[in-house]
Design a protein around this motif. Structure first.
Motif, mmCIF file in Angstrom:
data_model
loop_
_atom_site.group_PDB
_atom_site.id
_atom_site.type_symbol
_atom_site.label_atom_id
_atom_site.label_comp_id
_atom_site.label_asym_id
_atom_site.label_seq_id
_atom_site.Cartn_x
_atom_site.Cartn_y
_atom_site.Cartn_z
ATOM 1 N N ALA A 26 -37.150 -9.977 15.275
ATOM 2 C CA ALA A 26 -37.976 -10.823 15.671
ATOM 3 C C ALA A 26 -39.055 -11.232 14.660
ATOM 4 C CB ALA A 26 -38.765 -10.087 16.876
ATOM 5 N N GLY A 27 -39.588 -12.470 14.722
ATOM 6 C CA GLY A 27 -40.859 -12.870 14.116
ATOM 7 C C GLY A 27 -40.256 -13.847 13.235
ATOM 8 N N THR A 28 -41.567 -14.507 12.745
ATOM 9 C CA THR A 28 -41.331 -15.708 11.934
ATOM 10 C C THR A 28 -41.443 -15.119 10.626
ATOM 11 O OG1 THR A 28 -42.800 -17.010 13.450
ATOM 12 C CG2 THR A 28 -42.586 -17.813 11.185
ATOM 13 N N ARG A 29 -40.355 -15.741 9.534
ATOM 14 C CA ARG A 29 -40.249 -15.338 8.189
ATOM 15 C C ARG A 29 -41.540 -15.418 7.616
ATOM 16 N NH1 ARG A 29 -38.902 -18.974 3.492
ATOM 17 N NH2 ARG A 29 -39.340 -20.473 4.943
ATOM 18 N N GLY A 30 -42.174 -14.372 6.905
ATOM 19 C CA GLY A 30 -43.494 -14.079 6.136
ATOM 20 C C GLY A 30 -44.587 -13.393 7.097
ATOM 21 N N PHE A 31 -44.023 -13.207 8.271
ATOM 22 C CA PHE A 31 -45.143 -12.623 9.217
ATOM 23 C C PHE A 31 -44.214 -11.262 9.925
ATOM 24 C CE2 PHE A 31 -46.568 -16.708 9.099
ATOM 25 C CZ PHE A 31 -47.915 -16.719 8.983
ATOM 26 N N ARG A 32 -43.211 -10.899 9.329
ATOM 27 C CA ARG A 32 -42.392 -9.789 10.068
ATOM 28 C C ARG A 32 -43.014 -8.542 9.663
ATOM 29 N NH1 ARG A 32 -37.574 -13.169 8.723
ATOM 30 N NH2 ARG A 32 -36.890 -14.191 10.379
ATOM 31 N N ALA A 33 -43.078 -7.558 10.513
ATOM 32 C CA ALA A 33 -43.563 -6.111 10.214
ATOM 33 C C ALA A 33 -42.382 -5.505 9.759
ATOM 34 C CB ALA A 33 -43.942 -5.839 11.723
ATOM 35 N N PRO A 34 -43.159 -4.247 8.806
ATOM 36 C CA PRO A 34 -42.255 -3.518 8.344
ATOM 37 C C PRO A 34 -40.928 -2.870 9.048
ATOM 38 C CG PRO A 34 -44.318 -2.944 7.727
ATOM 39 C CD PRO A 34 -44.460 -3.875 8.817
ATOM 40 N N GLU A 35 -41.334 -2.466 10.564
ATOM 41 C CA GLU A 35 -40.236 -2.217 11.333
ATOM 42 C C GLU A 35 -39.068 -2.990 11.749
ATOM 43 O OE1 GLU A 35 -44.045 -2.894 14.034
ATOM 44 O OE2 GLU A 35 -43.655 -2.236 11.795
ATOM 45 N N VAL A 36 -39.656 -4.244 11.708
ATOM 46 C CA VAL A 36 -38.384 -5.290 11.873
ATOM 47 C C VAL A 36 -37.727 -5.463 10.677
ATOM 48 C CG1 VAL A 36 -38.080 -7.874 11.891
ATOM 49 C CG2 VAL A 36 -40.005 -6.752 13.548
ATOM 50 N N LEU A 37 -38.207 -5.390 9.363
ATOM 51 C CA LEU A 37 -37.446 -5.621 8.197
ATOM 52 C C LEU A 37 -36.600 -4.126 7.666
ATOM 53 C CD1 LEU A 37 -40.498 -6.981 5.965
ATOM 54 C CD2 LEU A 37 -38.431 -8.173 7.087
ATOM 55 N N LYS A 39 -35.408 -2.602 10.183
ATOM 56 C CA LYS A 39 -34.394 -2.676 11.267
ATOM 57 C C LYS A 39 -34.432 -1.586 12.179
ATOM 58 C CE LYS A 39 -31.143 -5.682 8.874
ATOM 59 N NZ LYS A 39 -31.761 -6.179 8.191
ATOM 60 N N SER A 40 -35.765 -1.126 12.653
ATOM 61 C CA SER A 40 -35.989 -0.239 13.588
ATOM 62 C C SER A 40 -35.550 -0.416 15.024
ATOM 63 C CB SER A 40 -37.466 0.508 13.293
ATOM 64 O OG SER A 40 -38.015 1.329 14.421
ATOM 65 N N PRO A 41 -35.083 0.260 15.603
ATOM 66 C CA PRO A 41 -34.920 -0.202 17.101
ATOM 67 C C PRO A 41 -36.166 0.012 17.845
ATOM 68 C CG PRO A 41 -33.762 1.997 16.601
ATOM 69 C CD PRO A 41 -34.353 1.521 15.375
ATOM 70 N N ASN A 42 -37.135 0.681 17.430
ATOM 71 C CA ASN A 42 -38.274 0.992 18.289
ATOM 72 C C ASN A 42 -39.455 -0.016 17.798
ATOM 73 O OD1 ASN A 42 -37.044 3.280 19.226
ATOM 74 N ND2 ASN A 42 -37.648 4.582 17.426
ATOM 75 N N GLN A 43 -39.282 -1.101 18.239
ATOM 76 C CA GLN A 43 -40.230 -2.155 17.986
ATOM 77 C C GLN A 43 -41.095 -2.423 19.244
ATOM 78 O OE1 GLN A 43 -38.264 -5.550 16.559
ATOM 79 N NE2 GLN A 43 -36.906 -4.421 15.078
ATOM 80 N N THR A 44 -42.430 -2.517 18.923
ATOM 81 C CA THR A 44 -43.408 -2.733 20.148
ATOM 82 C C THR A 44 -44.332 -3.794 19.714
ATOM 83 O OG1 THR A 44 -45.121 -1.322 19.022
ATOM 84 C CG2 THR A 44 -43.396 -0.012 20.386
ATOM 85 N N THR A 45 -45.351 -3.962 20.494
ATOM 86 C CA THR A 45 -46.192 -4.995 20.328
ATOM 87 C C THR A 45 -47.144 -4.796 18.946
ATOM 88 O OG1 THR A 45 -47.939 -4.098 21.776
ATOM 89 C CG2 THR A 45 -46.539 -5.780 22.893
ATOM 90 N N ALA A 46 -46.976 -3.681 18.391
ATOM 91 C CA ALA A 46 -47.630 -3.331 17.228
ATOM 92 C C ALA A 46 -47.112 -4.436 16.251
ATOM 93 C CB ALA A 46 -47.190 -2.041 16.675
ATOM 94 N N LEU A 47 -45.956 -5.176 16.205
ATOM 95 C CA LEU A 47 -45.304 -5.973 15.177
ATOM 96 C C LEU A 47 -46.466 -7.030 15.294
ATOM 97 C CD1 LEU A 47 -43.400 -8.225 16.799
ATOM 98 C CD2 LEU A 47 -42.013 -6.224 16.676
ATOM 99 N N ASP A 48 -46.814 -7.517 16.425
ATOM 100 C CA ASP A 48 -47.571 -8.805 16.541
ATOM 101 C C ASP A 48 -48.861 -8.582 15.807
ATOM 102 O OD1 ASP A 48 -45.903 -10.148 18.323
ATOM 103 O OD2 ASP A 48 -46.518 -9.169 20.127
ATOM 104 N N VAL A 49 -49.666 -7.241 16.026
ATOM 105 C CA VAL A 49 -50.727 -6.838 15.182
ATOM 106 C C VAL A 49 -50.645 -7.271 13.738
ATOM 107 C CG1 VAL A 49 -52.489 -5.190 14.839
ATOM 108 C CG2 VAL A 49 -51.380 -5.383 17.166
ATOM 109 N N TRP A 50 -49.432 -6.677 13.224
ATOM 110 C CA TRP A 50 -48.976 -7.001 11.615
ATOM 111 C C TRP A 50 -49.215 -8.454 11.442
ATOM 112 C CZ3 TRP A 50 -48.109 -4.119 7.403
ATOM 113 C CH2 TRP A 50 -47.283 -4.774 6.252
#
Length: 155
Positions: A26-37, A39-50
């Motif tokens: 998920a996410g826009t290039r340049g704004f992706r959280a570490p858990e996305v990069l 490839k963690s399966p446990n992604q939450t709304t914390a990636l929006d805070v990132w």
């Protein structure tokens, strides 16, 4: 152990025997959280805070886009250039990955937010209150579980 090779350039895997991890991307290039990069399966709304933290960093440094990578490998290296190898190794472990970096520009330790902002925007850096750096630290925590919630950030 994964061997890195100079044939593909520093930081690229060669003959990685591990099974690929599958996770939502998920996410826009340049704004992706570490858990996305990572490839963690446990992604939450914390990636929006990132992502909100990246926006704050953009405002403080007046650099847009702050992270301008063309792919996920480059994106994680951009993050590593701020957080350093030690913190990236701890984050990778949290997300079930291993961090092994041979890129000379990646420091061992985290470049502090005040130093980074001073270097990139010396005029504004002297006016940034410490509380702003505190919020930045909380939003841009590599550990998504310890990252500040949106509710607490608003306080």
């Amino acid at each position: 152990m994964v061997q890195l090779t100079g044939q593909l350039g520093p930081g690229y895997f060669n003959n990685d025997p591990r099974a690929a991890m599958k996770a939502s991307r998920a996410g826009t290039r340049g704004f992706r959280a570490p858990e996305v990069l990572f490839k963690s399966p446990n992604q939450t709304t914390a990636l929006d805070v990132w992502s909100a933290g990246v926006i704050l960093l953009t405002l403080l440094t007046r650099r847009y886009p702050f992270f301008h990578s063309s792919d996920d490998f480059d994106a994680i290296v951009e993050i590593a250039n701020i957080f350093g190898n030690e913190e990236m190794a701890m984050a990778a472990k949290l997300y079930g990955r291993k961090w092994n970096c041979n890129i000379p520009s990646v420091p061992v330790k985290h470049v502090t937010w005040p130093i980074l902002c001073e270097k990139l925007n010396p005029t504004l850096a002297s006016e940034i209150p410490e509380e702003c750096y505190d919020l930045l630290r909380e939003c841009l925590n590599l550990n998504s579980v310890k990252r500040i919630t949106a509710r607490n950030a608003l306080k």
